[in-house]
Design a protein around this motif. Sequence first.
Motif, PDB file in Angstrom:
ATOM      1  N   LEU A   1       0.837  -1.205   0.000  1.00 49.55           N
ATOM      2  CA  LEU A   1       0.000   0.000   0.000  1.00 49.55           C
ATOM      3  C   LEU A   1       0.863   1.242   0.000  1.00 49.55           C
ATOM      4  O   LEU A   1       1.393   1.655   1.008  1.00 49.55           O
ATOM      5  CB  LEU A   1      -0.896  -0.010   1.243  1.00 49.55           C
ATOM      6  N   THR A   2       1.122   1.707  -1.180  1.00 49.95           N
ATOM      7  CA  THR A   2       1.754   3.021  -1.271  1.00 49.95           C
ATOM      8  C   THR A   2       1.206   3.705  -2.504  1.00 49.95           C
ATOM      9  O   THR A   2       0.647   3.066  -3.378  1.00 49.95           O
ATOM     10  CB  THR A   2       3.285   2.873  -1.310  1.00 49.95           C
ATOM     11  N   LEU A   3       1.320   4.997  -2.568  1.00 47.37           N
ATOM     12  CA  LEU A   3       0.680   5.741  -3.647  1.00 47.37           C
ATOM     13  C   LEU A   3       1.597   5.697  -4.870  1.00 47.37           C
ATOM     14  O   LEU A   3       2.688   6.251  -4.848  1.00 47.37           O
ATOM     15  CB  LEU A   3       0.450   7.195  -3.203  1.00 47.37           C
ATOM     16  N   LEU A   4       1.181   4.976  -5.854  1.00 44.54           N
ATOM     17  CA  LEU A   4       1.968   4.921  -7.095  1.00 44.54           C
ATOM     18  C   LEU A   4       1.200   5.695  -8.145  1.00 44.54           C
ATOM     19  O   LEU A   4      -0.017   5.736  -8.129  1.00 44.54           O
ATOM     20  CB  LEU A   4       2.137   3.450  -7.524  1.00 44.54           C
TER      21      LEU A   4
ATOM     22  N   ASP B   1      -5.235   3.883  -7.525  1.00 46.25           N
ATOM     23  CA  ASP B   1      -6.333   4.460  -6.720  1.00 46.25           C
ATOM     24  C   ASP B   1      -5.889   4.525  -5.268  1.00 46.25           C
ATOM     25  O   ASP B   1      -5.096   3.730  -4.814  1.00 46.25           O
ATOM     26  CB  ASP B   1      -7.567   3.561  -6.810  1.00 46.25           C
ATOM     27  N   PRO B   2      -6.497   5.449  -4.522  1.00 50.62           N
ATOM     28  CA  PRO B   2      -6.184   5.457  -3.106  1.00 50.62           C
ATOM     29  C   PRO B   2      -6.380   4.066  -2.497  1.00 50.62           C
ATOM     30  O   PRO B   2      -7.193   3.265  -2.961  1.00 50.62           O
ATOM     31  CB  PRO B   2      -7.174   6.484  -2.539  1.00 50.62           C
ATOM     32  N   SER B   3      -5.651   3.802  -1.494  1.00 53.44           N
ATOM     33  CA  SER B   3      -5.581   2.455  -0.928  1.00 53.44           C
ATOM     34  C   SER B   3      -6.922   1.839  -0.591  1.00 53.44           C
ATOM     35  O   SER B   3      -7.180   0.685  -0.923  1.00 53.44           O
ATOM     36  CB  SER B   3      -4.715   2.493   0.329  1.00 53.44           C
ATOM     37  N   LEU B   4      -7.795   2.568   0.073  1.00 54.12           N
ATOM     38  CA  LEU B   4      -9.063   1.967   0.504  1.00 54.12           C
ATOM     39  C   LEU B   4      -9.873   1.501  -0.691  1.00 54.12           C
ATOM     40  O   LEU B   4     -10.384   0.379  -0.713  1.00 54.12           O
ATOM     41  CB  LEU B   4      -9.871   2.975   1.331  1.00 54.12           C
TER      42      LEU B   4
ATOM     43  N   ALA C   1       1.049  -8.763   2.893  1.00 58.95           N
ATOM     44  CA  ALA C   1       0.561  -7.383   2.785  1.00 58.95           C
ATOM     45  C   ALA C   1       1.522  -6.474   3.557  1.00 58.95           C
ATOM     46  O   ALA C   1       1.950  -6.831   4.652  1.00 58.95           O
ATOM     47  CB  ALA C   1      -0.842  -7.257   3.360  1.00 58.95           C
ATOM     48  N   PHE C   2       1.862  -5.335   2.973  1.00 62.32           N
ATOM     49  CA  PHE C   2       2.733  -4.355   3.624  1.00 62.32           C
ATOM     50  C   PHE C   2       1.974  -3.033   3.718  1.00 62.32           C
ATOM     51  O   PHE C   2       1.564  -2.499   2.696  1.00 62.32           O
ATOM     52  CB  PHE C   2       4.022  -4.170   2.815  1.00 62.32           C
ATOM     53  N   ILE C   3       1.753  -2.564   4.913  1.00 61.24           N
ATOM     54  CA  ILE C   3       0.990  -1.326   5.140  1.00 61.24           C
ATOM     55  C   ILE C   3       1.958  -0.227   5.566  1.00 61.24           C
ATOM     56  O   ILE C   3       2.650  -0.348   6.578  1.00 61.24           O
ATOM     57  CB  ILE C   3      -0.091  -1.545   6.215  1.00 61.24           C
ATOM     58  N   ASP C   4       1.977   0.834   4.753  1.00 66.68           N
ATOM     59  CA  ASP C   4       2.889   1.946   5.048  1.00 66.68           C
ATOM     60  C   ASP C   4       2.344   3.235   4.443  1.00 66.68           C
ATOM     61  O   ASP C   4       3.088   4.056   3.894  1.00 66.68           O
ATOM     62  CB  ASP C   4       4.271   1.635   4.466  1.00 66.68           C
ATOM     63  N   ALA C   5       1.016   3.385   4.443  1.00 62.21           N
ATOM     64  CA  ALA C   5       0.414   4.587   3.843  1.00 62.21           C
ATOM     65  C   ALA C   5      -0.018   5.555   4.945  1.00 62.21           C
ATOM     66  O   ALA C   5       0.636   5.661   5.967  1.00 62.21           O
ATOM     67  CB  ALA C   5      -0.755   4.180   2.954  1.00 62.21           C
ATOM     68  N   ASP C   6      -1.141   6.259   4.744  1.00 65.91           N
ATOM     69  CA  ASP C   6      -1.591   7.256   5.727  1.00 65.91           C
ATOM     70  C   ASP C   6      -2.013   6.565   7.022  1.00 65.91           C
ATOM     71  O   ASP C   6      -2.831   5.643   7.035  1.00 65.91           O
ATOM     72  CB  ASP C   6      -2.733   8.108   5.151  1.00 65.91           C
ATOM     73  N   LYS C   7      -1.459   7.045   8.122  1.00 62.97           N
ATOM     74  CA  LYS C   7      -1.575   6.354   9.419  1.00 62.97           C
ATOM     75  C   LYS C   7      -2.999   6.354   9.955  1.00 62.97           C
ATOM     76  O   LYS C   7      -3.417   5.416  10.640  1.00 62.97           O
ATOM     77  CB  LYS C   7      -0.623   6.982  10.459  1.00 62.97           C
TER      78      LYS C   7
ATOM     79  N   HIS D   1      -8.408   0.521   9.040  1.00 63.28           N
ATOM     80  CA  HIS D   1      -9.180   0.070   7.872  1.00 63.28           C
ATOM     81  C   HIS D   1      -8.316  -0.809   6.982  1.00 63.28           C
ATOM     82  O   HIS D   1      -8.756  -1.863   6.513  1.00 63.28           O
ATOM     83  CB  HIS D   1      -9.702   1.280   7.082  1.00 63.28           C
ATOM     84  N   TYR D   2      -7.067  -0.384   6.750  1.00 63.02           N
ATOM     85  CA  TYR D   2      -6.166  -1.171   5.905  1.00 63.02           C
ATOM     86  C   TYR D   2      -5.942  -2.551   6.541  1.00 63.02           C
ATOM     87  O   TYR D   2      -5.962  -3.576   5.853  1.00 63.02           O
ATOM     88  CB  TYR D   2      -4.821  -0.469   5.734  1.00 63.02           C
ATOM     89  N   TYR D   3      -5.771  -2.553   7.850  1.00 71.59           N
ATOM     90  CA  TYR D   3      -5.528  -3.816   8.555  1.00 71.59           C
ATOM     91  C   TYR D   3      -6.700  -4.775   8.350  1.00 71.59           C
ATOM     92  O   TYR D   3      -6.515  -5.930   7.959  1.00 71.59           O
ATOM     93  CB  TYR D   3      -5.313  -3.565  10.053  1.00 71.59           C
TER      94      TYR D   3
HETATM   95  C1  LIG Z   1       5.842   6.236   4.051  1.00 70.27           C
HETATM   96  S1  LIG Z   1       5.488   6.443   2.361  1.00 70.27           S
HETATM   97  C2  LIG Z   1       5.682   4.830   1.705  1.00 70.27           C
HETATM   98  C3  LIG Z   1       7.132   4.542   1.506  1.00 70.27           C
HETATM   99  C4  LIG Z   1       7.361   3.210   0.803  1.00 70.27           C
HETATM  100  N1  LIG Z   1       6.737   2.117   1.511  1.00 70.27           N
HETATM  101  C5  LIG Z   1       8.853   2.949   0.730  1.00 70.27           C
HETATM  102  O1  LIG Z   1       9.310   2.125   1.546  1.00 70.27           O
HETATM  103  O2  LIG Z   1       9.484   3.567  -0.118  1.00 70.27           O
HETATM  104  C6  LIG Z   1       3.731   6.569   2.423  1.00 70.27           C
HETATM  105  C7  LIG Z   1       3.115   6.601   1.033  1.00 70.27           C
HETATM  106  O3  LIG Z   1       1.713   6.448   1.184  1.00 70.27           O
HETATM  107  C8  LIG Z   1       1.062   7.229   0.214  1.00 70.27           C
HETATM  108  N2  LIG Z   1      -0.317   7.458   0.648  1.00 70.27           N
HETATM  109  C9  LIG Z   1      -0.735   8.283   1.614  1.00 70.27           C
HETATM  110  N3  LIG Z   1      -2.073   8.202   1.712  1.00 70.27           N
HETATM  111  C10 LIG Z   1      -2.504   7.297   0.789  1.00 70.27           C
HETATM  112  C11 LIG Z   1      -3.770   6.772   0.395  1.00 70.27           C
HETATM  113  N4  LIG Z   1      -4.900   7.142   0.995  1.00 70.27           N
HETATM  114  N5  LIG Z   1      -3.815   5.866  -0.576  1.00 70.27           N
HETATM  115  C12 LIG Z   1      -2.698   5.441  -1.163  1.00 70.27           C
HETATM  116  N6  LIG Z   1      -1.447   5.858  -0.825  1.00 70.27           N
HETATM  117  C13 LIG Z   1      -1.379   6.800   0.131  1.00 70.27           C
HETATM  118  C14 LIG Z   1       1.916   8.490   0.166  1.00 70.27           C
HETATM  119  O4  LIG Z   1       1.757   9.129  -1.058  1.00 70.27           O
HETATM  120  C15 LIG Z   1       3.345   7.894   0.289  1.00 70.27           C
HETATM  121  O5  LIG Z   1       3.845   7.553  -0.980  1.00 70.27           O
END
Ligand SMILES: C[S@@+](CC[C@H](N)C(=O)[O-])C[C@H]1O[C@@H](n2cnc3c(N)ncnc32)[C@H](O)[C@@H]1O
Length: 124
Positions: A12-15, A19-22, A40-46, A51-53
Amino acid sequence: MTTSLQITLIILTLLPGFDPSLETLDSLLQTGQAGSFDFAFIDADKTNYRHYYEKCLELLRPGGLMAIDNVIWGGAVADPQKTDLETVALRQLNQALHHDDRIELSMLPIADGLTLALKRSQAF
Ligand SMILES: C[S@@+](CC[C@H](N)C(=O)[O-])C[C@H]1O[C@@H](n2cnc3c(N)ncnc32)[C@H](O)[C@@H]1O
């Protein structure tokens, strides 16, 4: 990726163009992919971590692994004075996972805190 070791990942990261993660997780569930992912690796908006979990847990197969980044959040999760939205969301997630019998849990104090949650074949 070898055919004998097919790994399906959720990262889950914004590429660009993603689309947004949810929305992305919901579309995976709506297309019948529950229980089909290995990792699954969660690292997006805290603030959306809970919800992601829940959605990732549904998407993981029994025995699948979830890694959740930033669960220590620079130590703020242990400081009751810290009441910003992200810290509260991570603190509440940590507490909820501690009592979740659908998983086997390990929080690693490496980097900014990494939680590993293994999906049990059945909740106890
Ligand atoms: C901490 S960074 C991820 C870093 C990546 N895991 C890495 O190791 O290079 C968090 C990412 O989550 C994305 N992000 C934040 N909110 C998001 C959302 N609602 N949906 C998808 N991606 C989101 C941000 O744009 C950012 O790229």
